[in-house]
Design a protein around this motif. Structure first.
Motif, PDB file in Angstrom:
ATOM      1  N   GLN A  87       0.836  -1.204   0.000  1.00  0.00           N
ATOM      2  CA  GLN A  87       0.000   0.000   0.000  1.00  0.00           C
ATOM      3  C   GLN A  87       0.871   1.255   0.000  1.00  0.00           C
ATOM      4  OE1 GLN A  87      -3.848   1.212   2.369  1.00  0.00           O
ATOM      5  NE2 GLN A  87      -2.091   1.351   3.726  1.00  0.00           N
ATOM      6  N   ASP A  88       1.910   1.270   0.822  1.00  0.00           N
ATOM      7  CA  ASP A  88       2.794   2.435   0.898  1.00  0.00           C
ATOM      8  C   ASP A  88       3.441   2.734  -0.450  1.00  0.00           C
ATOM      9  OD1 ASP A  88       2.161   2.668   3.579  1.00  0.00           O
ATOM     10  OD2 ASP A  88       4.020   1.709   4.272  1.00  0.00           O
ATOM     11  N   ILE A  89       3.858   1.698  -1.150  1.00  0.00           N
ATOM     12  CA  ILE A  89       4.469   1.886  -2.473  1.00  0.00           C
ATOM     13  C   ILE A  89       3.456   2.504  -3.436  1.00  0.00           C
ATOM     14  CG2 ILE A  89       5.392   0.660  -4.492  1.00  0.00           C
ATOM     15  CD1 ILE A  89       6.737  -1.267  -2.374  1.00  0.00           C
ATOM     16  N   LEU A  90       2.215   1.997  -3.418  1.00  0.00           N
ATOM     17  CA  LEU A  90       1.187   2.552  -4.306  1.00  0.00           C
ATOM     18  C   LEU A  90       0.863   3.997  -3.938  1.00  0.00           C
ATOM     19  CD1 LEU A  90      -1.262  -0.452  -4.777  1.00  0.00           C
ATOM     20  CD2 LEU A  90       0.650   0.262  -6.219  1.00  0.00           C
ATOM     21  N   LEU A  91       0.814   4.298  -2.657  1.00  0.00           N
ATOM     22  CA  LEU A  91       0.584   5.677  -2.229  1.00  0.00           C
ATOM     23  C   LEU A  91       1.701   6.590  -2.737  1.00  0.00           C
ATOM     24  CD1 LEU A  91      -0.666   5.078   1.427  1.00  0.00           C
ATOM     25  CD2 LEU A  91      -2.042   5.883  -0.529  1.00  0.00           C
ATOM     26  N   ASN A  92       2.927   6.104  -2.694  1.00  0.00           N
ATOM     27  CA  ASN A  92       4.067   6.879  -3.193  1.00  0.00           C
ATOM     28  C   ASN A  92       4.013   7.084  -4.706  1.00  0.00           C
ATOM     29  OD1 ASN A  92       5.264   7.387  -0.716  1.00  0.00           O
ATOM     30  ND2 ASN A  92       6.458   5.505  -0.760  1.00  0.00           N
ATOM     31  N   LEU A  93       3.280   6.206  -5.396  1.00  0.00           N
ATOM     32  CA  LEU A  93       3.074   6.362  -6.843  1.00  0.00           C
ATOM     33  C   LEU A  93       1.938   7.344  -7.140  1.00  0.00           C
ATOM     34  CD1 LEU A  93       3.379   2.660  -8.089  1.00  0.00           C
ATOM     35  CD2 LEU A  93       5.056   4.517  -8.368  1.00  0.00           C
ATOM     36  N   GLY A  94       1.308   7.842  -6.084  1.00  0.00           N
ATOM     37  CA  GLY A  94       0.236   8.815  -6.265  1.00  0.00           C
ATOM     38  C   GLY A  94      -1.152   8.221  -6.379  1.00  0.00           C
ATOM     39  N   ILE A  95      -1.286   6.949  -6.037  1.00  0.00           N
ATOM     40  CA  ILE A  95      -2.601   6.313  -6.105  1.00  0.00           C
ATOM     41  C   ILE A  95      -3.417   6.711  -4.879  1.00  0.00           C
ATOM     42  CG2 ILE A  95      -3.798   4.079  -6.088  1.00  0.00           C
ATOM     43  CD1 ILE A  95      -1.337   3.060  -7.747  1.00  0.00           C
ATOM     44  N   ASP A  96      -4.654   7.073  -5.118  1.00  0.00           N
ATOM     45  CA  ASP A  96      -5.574   7.507  -4.066  1.00  0.00           C
ATOM     46  C   ASP A  96      -5.772   6.380  -3.053  1.00  0.00           C
ATOM     47  OD1 ASP A  96      -7.775   8.252  -2.513  1.00  0.00           O
ATOM     48  OD2 ASP A  96      -8.908   9.012  -4.227  1.00  0.00           O
ATOM     49  N   LYS A  97      -5.635   6.704  -1.769  1.00  0.00           N
ATOM     50  CA  LYS A  97      -5.795   5.712  -0.695  1.00  0.00           C
ATOM     51  C   LYS A  97      -7.156   5.014  -0.771  1.00  0.00           C
ATOM     52  CE  LYS A  97      -5.381   5.184   4.320  1.00  0.00           C
ATOM     53  NZ  LYS A  97      -4.623   3.959   4.296  1.00  0.00           N
ATOM     54  N   ASN A  98      -8.189   5.709  -1.228  1.00  0.00           N
ATOM     55  CA  ASN A  98      -9.522   5.112  -1.327  1.00  0.00           C
ATOM     56  C   ASN A  98      -9.611   4.025  -2.395  1.00  0.00           C
ATOM     57  OD1 ASN A  98     -10.623   6.723   0.724  1.00  0.00           O
ATOM     58  ND2 ASN A  98     -10.907   8.410  -0.725  1.00  0.00           N
ATOM     59  N   LYS A  99      -8.623   3.968  -3.272  1.00  0.00           N
ATOM     60  CA  LYS A  99      -8.600   2.937  -4.317  1.00  0.00           C
ATOM     61  C   LYS A  99      -7.815   1.698  -3.877  1.00  0.00           C
ATOM     62  CE  LYS A  99      -9.174   5.187  -8.707  1.00  0.00           C
ATOM     63  NZ  LYS A  99      -8.569   5.258 -10.035  1.00  0.00           N
ATOM     64  N   ILE A 100      -7.231   1.750  -2.672  1.00  0.00           N
ATOM     65  CA  ILE A 100      -6.372   0.657  -2.202  1.00  0.00           C
ATOM     66  C   ILE A 100      -7.070  -0.096  -1.076  1.00  0.00           C
ATOM     67  CG2 ILE A 100      -4.124   0.043  -1.227  1.00  0.00           C
ATOM     68  CD1 ILE A 100      -3.083   2.739  -2.366  1.00  0.00           C
ATOM     69  N   TYR A 101      -7.030  -1.416  -1.169  1.00  0.00           N
ATOM     70  CA  TYR A 101      -7.613  -2.291  -0.147  1.00  0.00           C
ATOM     71  C   TYR A 101      -6.536  -3.274   0.271  1.00  0.00           C
ATOM     72  CZ  TYR A 101     -10.837  -5.653   2.005  1.00  0.00           C
ATOM     73  OH  TYR A 101     -11.493  -6.486   2.885  1.00  0.00           O
ATOM     74  N   VAL A 102      -6.196  -3.288   1.557  1.00  0.00           N
ATOM     75  CA  VAL A 102      -5.225  -4.263   2.076  1.00  0.00           C
ATOM     76  C   VAL A 102      -5.995  -5.533   2.419  1.00  0.00           C
ATOM     77  CG1 VAL A 102      -3.473  -4.763   3.810  1.00  0.00           C
ATOM     78  CG2 VAL A 102      -3.750  -2.416   2.971  1.00  0.00           C
ATOM     79  N   LEU A 103      -5.649  -6.617   1.769  1.00  0.00           N
ATOM     80  CA  LEU A 103      -6.365  -7.880   1.908  1.00  0.00           C
ATOM     81  C   LEU A 103      -6.043  -8.549   3.240  1.00  0.00           C
ATOM     82  CD1 LEU A 103      -8.276  -9.690   0.209  1.00  0.00           C
ATOM     83  CD2 LEU A 103      -6.245 -10.928  -0.540  1.00  0.00           C
ATOM     84  N   GLY A 104      -7.083  -8.858   3.990  1.00  0.00           N
ATOM     85  CA  GLY A 104      -6.903  -9.599   5.237  1.00  0.00           C
ATOM     86  C   GLY A 104      -6.046  -8.853   6.236  1.00  0.00           C
ATOM     87  N   ASN A 105      -5.359  -9.621   7.030  1.00  0.00           N
ATOM     88  CA  ASN A 105      -4.498  -9.055   8.061  1.00  0.00           C
ATOM     89  C   ASN A 105      -3.048  -9.320   7.677  1.00  0.00           C
ATOM     90  OD1 ASN A 105      -3.550  -7.950  10.409  1.00  0.00           O
ATOM     91  ND2 ASN A 105      -3.995  -9.726  11.670  1.00  0.00           N
ATOM     92  N   GLN A 106      -2.608  -8.649   6.606  1.00  0.00           N
ATOM     93  CA  GLN A 106      -1.242  -8.817   6.119  1.00  0.00           C
ATOM     94  C   GLN A 106      -1.004 -10.252   5.627  1.00  0.00           C
ATOM     95  OE1 GLN A 106       0.758  -5.994   6.092  1.00  0.00           O
ATOM     96  NE2 GLN A 106      -1.019  -4.963   6.947  1.00  0.00           N
ATOM     97  N   ILE A 107      -1.235 -10.503   4.361  1.00  0.00           N
ATOM     98  CA  ILE A 107      -0.991 -11.821   3.772  1.00  0.00           C
ATOM     99  C   ILE A 107       0.516 -11.950   3.532  1.00  0.00           C
ATOM    100  CG2 ILE A 107      -1.517 -13.385   1.864  1.00  0.00           C
ATOM    101  CD1 ILE A 107      -4.036 -12.625   3.458  1.00  0.00           C
ATOM    102  N   GLN A 108       1.153 -12.781   4.342  1.00  0.00           N
ATOM    103  CA  GLN A 108       2.611 -12.919   4.265  1.00  0.00           C
ATOM    104  C   GLN A 108       3.024 -13.767   3.065  1.00  0.00           C
ATOM    105  OE1 GLN A 108       4.607 -11.034   6.231  1.00  0.00           O
ATOM    106  NE2 GLN A 108       2.612 -10.214   6.855  1.00  0.00           N
ATOM    107  N   ASP A 109       4.195 -13.464   2.540  1.00  0.00           N
ATOM    108  CA  ASP A 109       4.708 -14.112   1.333  1.00  0.00           C
ATOM    109  C   ASP A 109       5.098 -15.564   1.622  1.00  0.00           C
ATOM    110  OD1 ASP A 109       5.803 -14.674  -1.129  1.00  0.00           O
ATOM    111  OD2 ASP A 109       7.157 -12.949  -1.143  1.00  0.00           O
ATOM    112  N   PRO A 110       4.511 -16.521   0.900  1.00  0.00           N
ATOM    113  CA  PRO A 110       4.873 -17.921   1.107  1.00  0.00           C
ATOM    114  C   PRO A 110       6.092 -18.355   0.294  1.00  0.00           C
ATOM    115  CG  PRO A 110       3.146 -17.822  -0.522  1.00  0.00           C
ATOM    116  CD  PRO A 110       3.407 -16.391  -0.059  1.00  0.00           C
ATOM    117  N   TYR A 111       6.643 -17.450  -0.507  1.00  0.00           N
ATOM    118  CA  TYR A 111       7.712 -17.814  -1.435  1.00  0.00           C
ATOM    119  C   TYR A 111       8.820 -18.583  -0.721  1.00  0.00           C
ATOM    120  CZ  TYR A 111      11.099 -17.560  -5.179  1.00  0.00           C
ATOM    121  OH  TYR A 111      12.001 -17.897  -6.162  1.00  0.00           O
TER     122      TYR A 111
END
Length: 138
Positions: A87-111
């Motif tokens: 989300q922070d990266i998208l905000l830094n790109l100028g994307i409106d916070k209202n267009k961003i949805y953080v899925l769940g409670n932080q979906i951690q990378d399974p990689y």
């Protein structure tokens, strides 16, 4: 509505979320895709992501990663991200916070994790997508 699922490499979380969402919503009025903040535009979904999604009849076999910088972000109605850092990266790109949805409670990378780690991630995504659908997709 044009929805973009966003993670880091676009080989695990966001492709799983995209595939599961398409299966759940079955609504042709949604344009759904995924991308990664650091994706290379050539990687397949990881083998474990493919396996755990096959278990729920979601096919990721044709997925190829896409970098978010190769997406026309102006045409996206909702960015569904996996973590606050995305989300922070998208905000830094100028994307409106209202267009961003953080899925769940932080979906951690399974990689790099085993099948159990990927199943846990898949199940977290599935549960969180239910909440997202209830809130935004009627």
């Amino acid at each position: 509505m044009n929805i973009l699922f966003v993670c880091t490499g676009n080989t695990c979380r966001s492709p799983m979320a995209e595939g599961i969402f398409k299966k759940v919503i079955k609504n042709k009025s949604f344009a759904v895709s995924s991308a990664g903040i650091s994706a290379d535009n050539s990687s397949k979904a990881t083998k474990n992501a493919i396996k755990v999604c096959d278990e729920i009849n979601v096919d990721l076999g044709d997925h190829v990663s896409k970098n978010i910088f190769d997406v026309d972000i102006n045409n996206i109605d909702k960015f569904v991200v996996m973590t606050d850092s995305h989300q922070d990266i998208l905000l830094n790109l100028g994307i409106d916070k209202n267009k961003i949805y953080v899925l769940g409670n932080q979906i951690q990378d399974p990689y790099g994790g085993n099948l159990a780690v990927y199943r846990k991630c898949r199940d977290q995504i599935t549960k969180a997508l239910g909440e997202f659908v209830d809130e935004y997709c009627h």
